[in-house]
Design a protein around this motif. Structure first.
Motif, short mmCIF file in Angstrom:
data_model
loop_
_atom_site.label_atom_id
_atom_site.label_comp_id
_atom_site.label_asym_id
_atom_site.label_seq_id
_atom_site.Cartn_x
_atom_site.Cartn_y
_atom_site.Cartn_z
N PRO A 99 -4.09 -1.79 30.81
CA PRO A 99 -3.39 -3.37 30.86
C PRO A 99 -3.03 -4.35 29.82
CG PRO A 99 -4.35 -2.50 32.55
CD PRO A 99 -5.33 -1.46 31.42
N ARG A 100 -2.24 -4.85 29.12
CA ARG A 100 -1.83 -5.58 28.21
C ARG A 100 -3.48 -6.82 28.68
NH1 ARG A 100 4.03 -8.05 28.45
NH2 ARG A 100 3.79 -8.66 30.46
N ASP A 101 -3.71 -7.28 30.56
CA ASP A 101 -4.00 -8.65 30.14
C ASP A 101 -5.41 -8.61 30.77
OD1 ASP A 101 -1.84 -10.32 30.32
OD2 ASP A 101 -0.83 -10.12 32.13
N THR A 102 -6.32 -7.23 29.95
CA THR A 102 -7.25 -6.81 30.43
C THR A 102 -8.31 -7.69 29.69
OG1 THR A 102 -7.17 -4.89 30.50
CG2 THR A 102 -9.80 -5.15 30.24
N ASN A 103 -9.32 -8.30 30.25
CA ASN A 103 -10.02 -10.03 29.65
C ASN A 103 -11.21 -8.44 28.90
OD1 ASN A 103 -13.04 -10.96 29.89
ND2 ASN A 103 -11.61 -12.45 30.67
N THR A 104 -12.11 -9.15 28.00
CA THR A 104 -13.10 -8.76 27.05
C THR A 104 -13.14 -9.10 25.94
OG1 THR A 104 -13.81 -6.25 25.85
CG2 THR A 104 -10.81 -7.24 25.76
N ARG A 192 10.08 -0.67 31.56
CA ARG A 192 9.65 -2.09 31.45
C ARG A 192 9.70 -2.70 32.60
NH1 ARG A 192 13.81 -5.79 27.90
NH2 ARG A 192 12.56 -7.42 28.52
N MET A 193 10.03 -2.42 33.96
CA MET A 193 9.96 -3.02 34.93
C MET A 193 8.75 -2.87 35.33
SD MET A 193 10.18 -3.07 38.74
CE MET A 193 10.43 -1.72 39.17
N LEU A 199 4.20 -0.13 42.95
CA LEU A 199 2.18 -0.35 43.07
C LEU A 199 2.60 -1.00 41.79
CD1 LEU A 199 3.57 3.35 43.43
CD2 LEU A 199 2.00 2.10 44.57
N GLY A 200 2.91 -1.91 41.01
CA GLY A 200 2.55 -3.12 39.91
C GLY A 200 2.87 -2.19 38.98
N SER A 267 -9.02 1.15 36.95
CA SER A 267 -8.85 0.47 38.08
C SER A 267 -9.34 -0.87 37.79
CB SER A 267 -9.36 0.95 38.90
OG SER A 267 -10.75 1.57 39.06
N GLY A 268 -9.01 -1.88 38.62
CA GLY A 268 -9.17 -3.65 38.24
C GLY A 268 -8.20 -3.82 39.58
N GLU A 269 -8.59 -5.20 39.37
CA GLU A 269 -7.69 -6.78 39.90
C GLU A 269 -7.14 -7.40 38.91
OE1 GLU A 269 -11.27 -8.82 42.41
OE2 GLU A 269 -10.42 -7.27 43.24
#
Length: 300
Positions: A99-104, A192-193, A199-200, A267-269
């Motif tokens: 996921p592009r917004d993953t915090n790392t 893209r959608m 299901l995001g 998986s994550g949130e």
């Protein structure tokens, strides 16, 4: 609006596995395309894997595939980041969408941020180092593709077939339920959608998987010089990789791997950290995914 290039990147890996068996014309054409694509990186290799890949010994290999949110391959954030491992002995491919917004931690910057910012701050090298550190899995090669390349490659293979389980409209395109024939422009909108999918990211990942498999399936079935030439033209104009031409040729024996593709998930949130929106990955799940990829690369 961000122009999400999604996953046609894997087409490059598929072509590497497919093209080697064609005639001299294709060999020469592919050589020219490979020269256009080749972009060496000032990186000594993986910090996890010390041995060099030996394609003659059918060593498993990993790729980081990046789709850029700009039409230029030398600038922008990566809207799509996919780790692909290929094991010719098992004749299989594993694919992980991050996921592009993953915090790392961004390796080389010294702080945490969204993982897709790594390319923006440090190009291919920082993207490779950051993903490698995040997953604790070696990253051997990188491939970047812009949006134009995605559309052109889908069109070059004559379009793809997908099975859609969610009726929706996006970017001027309407998608009914059932089996659909998609052009490059339609395929881009199809993957893209995200926000209107119940299901995001999981739903979008499934659509991405279908598009990837469709491209590989259609590409593998193409045998005419004209068709291959169209694909190579699309790649040469829109793709960059640190993989040398001889390495691509040496991967001919890996061709059978493209017929068994498994998609893994993290998986994550979603959460806000210091007021910034991130995707926070479940550490236990990440450890399991890391172990699966290492085993596939025969490192465990």
């Amino acid at each position: 609006m961000k122009k999400a290039l999604i996953i046609a990147l894997i087409v490059v890996s598929a072509l590497i596995l497919i093209v080697g068996g064609f005639a001299l014309y294709v060999y020469v054409s592919f050589s020219s395309t490979a020269d256009d694509m080749h972009a060496p990186i000032d990186r000594e290799g993986s910090s996890i894997r010390s041995d060099e890949i030996n394609f003659a010994d059918n060593d498993p290999v990993s790729f980081l595939l990046l789709g850029l949110d700009t039409q230029e391959t030398d600038y922008g954030r990566t809207d799509t980041m996919i780790v692909v491992t290929v094991n010719p002995g098992e004749q299989s491919i594993k694919m992980l969408s991050i996921p592009r917004d993953t915090n790392t931690e961004l390796v080389g910057r010294g702080w945490n941020d969204k993982i897709n910012h790594a390319y923006y701050y440090g190009g291919e090298k920082m993207a490779m180092d950051t993903v490698e550190h995040f997953l604790d899995v070696p990253i051997d090669y990188i491939v970047t593709v812009n949006m134009d390349g995605f559309e052109e490659m889908v069109d070059a293979v004559g379009g793809i077939t997908v099975n859609n389980n969610l009726e929706f409209e996006y970017d001027g395109e309407t998608f009914k339920k059932g089996e659909l024939e998609l052009s490059g422009k339609e395929a881009l909108a199809f993957v893209r959608m995200r926000h209107n999918d119940p299901l995001g990211d999981s739903g979008r990942n499934d659509r991405q998987r279908q598009v990837i498999e469709g491209i590989i399936r259609e590409g593998a079935d193409m045998s005419s010089v004209t068709s291959i030439g169209s694909i190579l033209d699309a790649i040469g104009h829109n793709v960059q990789t640190n993989m040398a031409f001889q390495d691509m040729i040496d991967m001919q024996s890996y061709e059978s791997s493209i017929h068994d593709l498994e998609q893994l998930t993290l998986s994550g949130e979603h959460d806000r950290l210091d007021g910034v929106y991130y995707y926070v990955v479940d550490e236990l799940n990440k450890a399991r995914v890391s172990s699966t990829l290492k085993e596939h690369l025969e490192l465990e």
